[in-house]
Scaffold this motif. Structure first.
Motif, PDB file in Angstrom:
ATOM      1  N   THR A 369       0.848  -1.197   0.000  1.00  0.00           N
ATOM      2  CA  THR A 369       0.000   0.000   0.000  1.00  0.00           C
ATOM      3  C   THR A 369       0.884   1.248   0.000  1.00  0.00           C
ATOM      4  N   LYS A 370       2.145   1.092   0.379  1.00  0.00           N
ATOM      5  CA  LYS A 370       3.088   2.217   0.293  1.00  0.00           C
ATOM      6  C   LYS A 370       4.368   1.610  -0.263  1.00  0.00           C
ATOM      7  N   ARG A 371       4.416   1.430  -1.553  1.00  0.00           N
ATOM      8  CA  ARG A 371       5.500   0.714  -2.222  1.00  0.00           C
ATOM      9  C   ARG A 371       6.880   0.810  -1.572  1.00  0.00           C
ATOM     10  N   HIS A 372       7.257  -0.258  -0.901  1.00  0.00           N
ATOM     11  CA  HIS A 372       8.635  -0.383  -0.449  1.00  0.00           C
ATOM     12  C   HIS A 372       9.153  -1.639  -1.105  1.00  0.00           C
ATOM     13  N   ASP A 373      10.062  -1.494  -2.047  1.00  0.00           N
ATOM     14  CA  ASP A 373      10.609  -2.677  -2.688  1.00  0.00           C
ATOM     15  C   ASP A 373      11.220  -3.574  -1.634  1.00  0.00           C
ATOM     16  N   ASN A 374      11.072  -4.884  -1.838  1.00  0.00           N
ATOM     17  CA  ASN A 374      11.618  -5.835  -0.872  1.00  0.00           C
ATOM     18  C   ASN A 374      13.115  -6.002  -1.120  1.00  0.00           C
ATOM     19  N   LEU A 375      13.915  -5.481  -0.200  1.00  0.00           N
ATOM     20  CA  LEU A 375      15.372  -5.561  -0.340  1.00  0.00           C
ATOM     21  C   LEU A 375      15.954  -6.764   0.404  1.00  0.00           C
ATOM     22  N   ASN A 376      15.066  -7.588   0.994  1.00  0.00           N
ATOM     23  CA  ASN A 376      15.529  -8.754   1.756  1.00  0.00           C
ATOM     24  C   ASN A 376      15.541  -9.986   0.855  1.00  0.00           C
ATOM     25  N   THR A 377      16.725 -10.503   0.537  1.00  0.00           N
ATOM     26  CA  THR A 377      16.785 -11.728  -0.264  1.00  0.00           C
ATOM     27  C   THR A 377      16.747 -12.927   0.687  1.00  0.00           C
ATOM     28  N   GLN A 378      16.366 -14.085   0.159  1.00  0.00           N
ATOM     29  CA  GLN A 378      16.323 -15.303   0.982  1.00  0.00           C
ATOM     30  C   GLN A 378      17.717 -15.590   1.545  1.00  0.00           C
ATOM     31  N   ASP A 379      18.701 -15.316   0.702  1.00  0.00           N
ATOM     32  CA  ASP A 379      20.077 -15.566   1.109  1.00  0.00           C
ATOM     33  C   ASP A 379      20.470 -14.692   2.307  1.00  0.00           C
ATOM     34  N   ASN A 380      20.140 -13.391   2.238  1.00  0.00           N
ATOM     35  CA  ASN A 380      20.434 -12.488   3.364  1.00  0.00           C
ATOM     36  C   ASN A 380      19.742 -12.954   4.633  1.00  0.00           C
ATOM     37  N   LEU A 381      18.483 -13.370   4.488  1.00  0.00           N
ATOM     38  CA  LEU A 381      17.717 -13.762   5.677  1.00  0.00           C
ATOM     39  C   LEU A 381      18.277 -15.040   6.292  1.00  0.00           C
ATOM     40  N   HIS A 382      18.730 -15.976   5.460  1.00  0.00           N
ATOM     41  CA  HIS A 382      19.335 -17.205   5.994  1.00  0.00           C
ATOM     42  C   HIS A 382      20.616 -16.893   6.763  1.00  0.00           C
ATOM     43  N   LYS A 383      21.401 -15.975   6.203  1.00  0.00           N
ATOM     44  CA  LYS A 383      22.640 -15.576   6.901  1.00  0.00           C
ATOM     45  C   LYS A 383      22.313 -14.883   8.225  1.00  0.00           C
ATOM     46  N   LEU A 384      21.268 -14.076   8.204  1.00  0.00           N
ATOM     47  CA  LEU A 384      20.844 -13.372   9.423  1.00  0.00           C
ATOM     48  C   LEU A 384      20.432 -14.369  10.506  1.00  0.00           C
ATOM     49  N   VAL A 385      19.665 -15.365  10.121  1.00  0.00           N
ATOM     50  CA  VAL A 385      19.217 -16.376  11.093  1.00  0.00           C
ATOM     51  C   VAL A 385      20.420 -17.162  11.626  1.00  0.00           C
ATOM     52  N   THR A 386      21.330 -17.515  10.755  1.00  0.00           N
ATOM     53  CA  THR A 386      22.523 -18.258  11.200  1.00  0.00           C
ATOM     54  C   THR A 386      23.286 -17.451  12.239  1.00  0.00           C
ATOM     55  N   GLN A 387      23.472 -16.148  11.954  1.00  0.00           N
ATOM     56  CA  GLN A 387      24.196 -15.293  12.895  1.00  0.00           C
ATOM     57  C   GLN A 387      23.419 -15.122  14.201  1.00  0.00           C
ATOM     58  N   ALA A 388      22.103 -14.976  14.093  1.00  0.00           N
ATOM     59  CA  ALA A 388      21.267 -14.797  15.304  1.00  0.00           C
ATOM     60  C   ALA A 388      21.392 -16.030  16.200  1.00  0.00           C
ATOM     61  N   LEU A 389      21.315 -17.217  15.613  1.00  0.00           N
ATOM     62  CA  LEU A 389      21.401 -18.453  16.410  1.00  0.00           C
ATOM     63  C   LEU A 389      22.793 -18.597  17.020  1.00  0.00           C
ATOM     64  N   GLU A 390      23.788 -18.173  16.260  1.00  0.00           N
ATOM     65  CA  GLU A 390      25.169 -18.178  16.740  1.00  0.00           C
ATOM     66  C   GLU A 390      25.323 -17.250  17.960  1.00  0.00           C
ATOM     67  N   ASN A 391      24.624 -16.114  17.930  1.00  0.00           N
ATOM     68  CA  ASN A 391      24.693 -15.156  19.040  1.00  0.00           C
ATOM     69  C   ASN A 391      24.146 -15.727  20.350  1.00  0.00           C
ATOM     70  N   LEU A 392      23.351 -16.778  20.242  1.00  0.00           N
ATOM     71  CA  LEU A 392      22.738 -17.337  21.458  1.00  0.00           C
ATOM     72  C   LEU A 392      23.700 -18.209  22.257  1.00  0.00           C
ATOM     73  N   ARG A 393      24.949 -18.337  21.777  1.00  0.00           N
ATOM     74  CA  ARG A 393      25.888 -19.227  22.463  1.00  0.00           C
ATOM     75  C   ARG A 393      26.173 -18.806  23.910  1.00  0.00           C
ATOM     76  N   TYR A 394      25.919 -17.511  24.235  1.00  0.00           N
ATOM     77  CA  TYR A 394      26.224 -17.040  25.584  1.00  0.00           C
ATOM     78  C   TYR A 394      25.198 -17.464  26.628  1.00  0.00           C
ATOM     79  N   ILE A 395      24.022 -17.857  26.167  1.00  0.00           N
ATOM     80  CA  ILE A 395      23.022 -18.203  27.187  1.00  0.00           C
ATOM     81  C   ILE A 395      22.953 -19.702  27.397  1.00  0.00           C
ATOM     82  N   GLU A 396      22.649 -20.080  28.622  1.00  0.00           N
ATOM     83  CA  GLU A 396      22.647 -21.492  29.004  1.00  0.00           C
ATOM     84  C   GLU A 396      21.542 -22.225  28.266  1.00  0.00           C
ATOM     85  N   GLY A 397      21.802 -23.452  27.893  1.00  0.00           N
ATOM     86  CA  GLY A 397      20.775 -24.268  27.251  1.00  0.00           C
ATOM     87  C   GLY A 397      19.883 -24.909  28.299  1.00  0.00           C
TER      88      GLY A 397
END
Ligand code: V1P
Ligand code: CA
Ligand code: ZN
Length: 397
Positions: A369-397
């Motif tokens: 409704t307010k044209r914002h081209d999608n600048l998020n590629t699947q590849d970028n998002l997969h890398k983002l998720v990988t890094q986010a999960l990696e960041n969780l190493r500091y907290i106890e399982g």
């Protein structure tokens, strides 16, 4: 067969003081407390008030706000008026008022406004603490940018911090999740030295073509709180920076994957969800392309973990869609499905009618409704998720 027992479900409470509606930031300011009137009208029109315990909380008192905020800041905030404000007073600017952007103007009834929205978050947190509700809702709160001695980004008092401090009296671990399109910087900063609060924010992050960062300019994936290894808060913040135009399927996948991993690892005993509606498509300040049901999917996902939940508002600058979203999410909490045709007897129905306002239905298509081209590629998002999960190493399982 079932006797007089209530059907099993969640006890939901709705915390709302209607006096919040009558405050104005100024005619050209994007924050419109009137969106809360629209939200309430939809909630009532669908009869959702019969499915929840409804409270009209009193305004918070000075001492309740001083649990987080500095007293000098609160004294200033409680006394300043448009009539006595001196914009050249060093205190005025240093506490974040006025300034070039005028994000935090001094308006009539400012103290009353901040006490009302904060009182509702406090009341909601107390209800969770004494187990009167499983899910407590305050759509007037969620003002995540305020610091202990600083107004910032339309936020003067950080009602979220106050609510989390109350929840901490009963909970060893509180998870804060923020789906407002802006970074939840004030809440992150308030608990940066604690391992008893984990903060997780999804937001637009980046620099626009004029060289200005998207407000507030913080929250990249590598910001995980203090780096000092002696600090208990180390690694207890996770930031998920997103680019313009993210769509429903991408956001749902990202939210479910990352939030799920945080909940499994941190195992919070209570959750606070800031559900800022400026992440919707067509928002006046936002950049994402989400539909109402994709936004609501985040509430459904968090609810499904069955932890005590405080659900609060936040940003949202296209009032008719803020109201639609928060009405839908209230229904998600109580487990109701709403018909798409809006009830016709709603006051202010004109705000929802006509093709440009969403055609009199609850779930108009907001994608693009307010044209914002999608600048998020699947590849970028997969890398983002990988890094986010990696960041969780500091907290106890
Ligand atoms: O970008 C800025 C200013 C410019 N300075 C260098 C910083 N301010 C933003 C503030 C956005 C606040 C969002 C609050 C929330 O996260 C929680 C309630 O949603 C801003 C913008 C903008 N487009 O980002 N201020 C205004 N627009 C504004 C426009 C008109 C009048 C007053 C403020
Ligand atoms: Ca956010
Ligand atoms: Zn926002």
């Amino acid at each position: 067969q079932y006797g007089l027992e209530k059907p099993r479900g969640y006890n939901v409470s709705f915390h709302y003081n209607p006096h919040v509606e009558y405050h104005h930031f100024g005619s050209s300011h994007p924050m419109k407390p009137w969106r809360l009137t629209l939200t309430k009208q939809l909630v009532l029109a669908y009869g959702l008030e019969y499915t929840m315990d409804c409270y009209e909380p009193r305004p918070a008192r000075f001492d309740e706000l001083a649990v987080f905020h500095d007293r000098e800041y609160l004294s200033f905030l409680s006394q300043v008026t448009p009539q006595n404000a001196k914009p050249d007073d060093p205190a005025y600017l240093s506490f974040g008022f006025g300034g070039e952007s005028n994000d935090c103007p001094v308006f009539d009834g400012l103290w009353n406004y901040v006490s009302i929205y904060s009182g509702a978050s406090i009341n909601a947190a107390n209800n969770l603490n004494n187990k009167q509700s499983d899910i407590a809702i305050n759509w007037s709160g969620g003002l995540h940018h305020a610091k202990k001695n600083l107004a910032s980004g339309f936020c003067y008092i950080n009602d979220i911090v106050l609510a989390i401090q109350l929840l901490m009296t009963n909970n060893p671990r509180v998870l804060y999740i923020d789906i407002d399109v802006h970074h939840g910087d004030g809440v992150e900063a308030a608990f940066e030295s604690s391992d008893r609060v984990f903060t997780l924010s999804y937001h637009k992050f980046g620099i626009d073509r004029n060289g200005y960062p998207f407000f507030p300019g913080t929250g990249n994936i590598h910001e995980m709180g203090p780096t000092d290894s002696a600090n208990r808060g180390k690694g207890h913040s996770l930031n998920v920076p997103i680019d313009d135009g993210i769509d429903d399927e991408q956001y749902k996948w990202l939210f479910k994957t990352v939030t799920g991993a945080v909940i499994e690892k941190y195992n919070p005993t209570a959750i606070v969800l800031q559900s800022g509606a400026d992440s919707l498509g067509g928002d006046r300040l936002g950049r994402f392309n989400l539909n109402i049901k994709a936004h609501g999917f985040c509430v459904e996902t968090v609810k499904s973990y069955g932890r005590p939940l405080l659900l609060i508002g936040g940003g949202g600058y296209t009032p008719r869609n803020v109201a639609r979203t928060w009405c839908h999410e209230t229904a998600v909490c109580v487990g109701a499905e709403l018909h798409n045709e809006l009830p016709t007897h709603i006051p202010y129905i004109q705000a929802f009618e006509g093709a440009e306002n969403g055609g009199g239905i609850l779930y108009p298509d907001l994608h693009n409704t307010k044209r914002h081209d999608n600048l998020n590629t699947q590849d970028n998002l997969h890398k983002l998720v990988t890094q986010a999960l990696e960041n969780l190493r500091y907290i106890e399982g």
